[in-house]
Scaffold this active site. Structure first.
Site, PDB file in Angstrom:
ATOM      1  N   ASN A   9      -3.741  -0.514   0.168  1.00 28.20           N
ATOM      2  CA  ASN A   9      -2.346  -0.093   0.302  1.00 28.20           C
ATOM      3  C   ASN A   9      -2.099   1.020  -0.716  1.00 28.20           C
ATOM      4  OD1 ASN A   9       0.408   0.182   0.362  1.00 28.20           O
ATOM      5  ND2 ASN A   9       0.866  -1.891  -0.390  1.00 28.20           N
ATOM      6  N   HIS A  93       6.047  -6.751   2.588  1.00 27.81           N
ATOM      7  CA  HIS A  93       5.539  -6.534   1.230  1.00 27.81           C
ATOM      8  C   HIS A  93       6.682  -6.779   0.229  1.00 27.81           C
ATOM      9  CE1 HIS A  93       3.980  -4.596  -2.354  1.00 27.81           C
ATOM     10  NE2 HIS A  93       2.786  -4.735  -1.817  1.00 27.81           N
ATOM     11  N   GLU A  95       7.595  -5.283  -2.314  1.00 23.02           N
ATOM     12  CA  GLU A  95       8.369  -4.087  -2.695  1.00 23.02           C
ATOM     13  C   GLU A  95       9.427  -3.769  -1.633  1.00 23.02           C
ATOM     14  OE1 GLU A  95       4.984  -1.565  -3.558  1.00 23.02           O
ATOM     15  OE2 GLU A  95       4.545  -2.891  -5.242  1.00 23.02           O
ATOM     16  N   GLU A 162       0.433 -12.585  -1.972  1.00 23.29           N
ATOM     17  CA  GLU A 162       0.583 -11.630  -3.061  1.00 23.29           C
ATOM     18  C   GLU A 162       1.670 -12.111  -4.020  1.00 23.29           C
ATOM     19  OE1 GLU A 162      -0.973  -7.538  -1.994  1.00 23.29           O
ATOM     20  OE2 GLU A 162       1.101  -7.575  -1.349  1.00 23.29           O
ATOM     21  N   SER A 206      -3.247  -7.138  -8.471  1.00 26.27           N
ATOM     22  CA  SER A 206      -4.128  -6.767  -9.579  1.00 26.27           C
ATOM     23  C   SER A 206      -5.593  -7.097  -9.318  1.00 26.27           C
ATOM     24  CB  SER A 206      -3.644  -7.407 -10.888  1.00 26.27           C
ATOM     25  OG  SER A 206      -2.382  -6.870 -11.259  1.00 26.27           O
TER      26      SER A 206
HETATM   27  P1  PGA Z   1      -1.989  -4.037  -6.903  1.00 25.07           P
HETATM   28  O1  PGA Z   1      -1.034  -4.070  -5.615  1.00 25.07           O
HETATM   29  O2  PGA Z   1      -3.398  -4.244  -6.412  1.00 25.07           O
HETATM   30  O3  PGA Z   1      -1.781  -2.668  -7.479  1.00 25.07           O
HETATM   31  O4  PGA Z   1      -1.551  -5.128  -7.817  1.00 25.07           O
HETATM   32  C1  PGA Z   1      -1.260  -4.986  -4.571  1.00 25.07           C
HETATM   33  C2  PGA Z   1      -0.236  -4.799  -3.479  1.00 25.07           C
HETATM   34  O5  PGA Z   1       0.935  -4.562  -3.777  1.00 25.07           O
HETATM   35  O6  PGA Z   1      -0.579  -4.864  -2.284  1.00 25.07           O
END
Ligand code: PGA
Length: 248
Positions: A9, A93, A95, A162, A206
């Site tokens: 992503n 997601h 976000e 996540e 992460s």
């Molecule tokens: P990250 O993001 O690997 O930078 O923690 C994961 C994601 O939001 O899909």
């Protein structure tokens, strides 16, 4: 039985030249992998990325899509407009949920719209730091999975666990915690009428080449949804290799 998936992503990163360079570098390093490799670039580079990956076997995903068919929705991209440019769409997601107001209902509508159009949703779920600390992970994840699948008929689907506190924080969940939540996701899928063993469940948050092997060694984790490490071709290819080695 389930084909492992490593999906990158890119979020709102890469200028045109960078996107082109990155996708070609990833293609060189990862196209031969025996697993499903998916690149989710910003919408403006979907066409560029899908052309760059033609013939490679690698797949393209969008990071989001709007559920309405067409009309006066300035700035949005309809699921139907993505058809032909990608095969997957990330839905829900954190976000999108936190920063752009995607409610359970909106996530469910987006998921159904993707399935109706023949695109495979990657449904992202996960508890935030407060919920985690309060021991509410199971309740939150069950609710997110159940609510997202309201109105969805059984069809191709990918789930991604996540934890919000692990995304971009450098502090990944433990593989054991992720495995436990993956079993909860499968149980919630079954409650929603899905065949849980046919749905790949990914871990995201992460992920790095230093911790990924521990996740893909878990029986219920079938790969990863990768943010930061997907912007580095070498790191991303290493994650693809690790998922391949764990599976075959
Ligand atoms: P990250 O993001 O690997 O930078 O923690 C994961 C994601 O939001 O899909």
């Amino acid at each position: 039985m389930r084909r492992p998936i490593v999906a990158g992503n890119w979020k709102m990163n890469t200028l045109r030249g960078e996107a082109e360079e990155l996708v070609l570098a990833i293609r060189d390093l990862a196209a031969a992998a025996p697993i499903e490799v998916v690149i989710c670039p910003p919408n403006v580079w979907l066409d560029l990325v899908s052309r760059s990956l033609e013939g490679s076997g690698m797949k393209v995903g969008a990071q989001d899509a709007y559920w309405k068919e067409q009309g006066a929705f300035t700035g949005e991209v309809a699921v139907s407009q993505l058809v032909g440019m990608c095969e997957y769409v990330i839905v829900g997601h954190s976000e999108r949920r936190r920063l752009f107001g995607d409610t359970h209902e909106i996530v469910a509508r987006k998921l159904v719209a993707c399935m109706d159009a023949g695109l495979i949703p990657i449904l992202a779920v996960g508890e935030d730091a407060g919920e985690h600390a309060a021991g509410r992970t199971e309740e939150v994840v069950r609710r997110q999975v159940g609510a997202a699948l309201v109105g969805a008929a059984q069809g191709p689907l990918v789930a991604a666990y996540e934890p919000v506190w692990a995304i971009g924080s450098g502090e990944a969940a433990s593989p054991e915690h992720a495995q436990w939540v993956a079993t909860i996701v499968r149980d919630a899928l079954e409650n929603a009428g899905f065949e849980p063993q046919s749905v790949p469940v990914l871990y995201g948050g992460s992920v790095t080449p230093g911790n990924f092997a521990g996740f893909v060694a878990q029986p219920d984790i079938d790969g990863g949804l990768i943010g930061g490490a997907s912007l580095d071709a070498q790191q991303f290819a290493t994650l693809v290799e690790q998922a391949s080695a764990a599976a075959y």
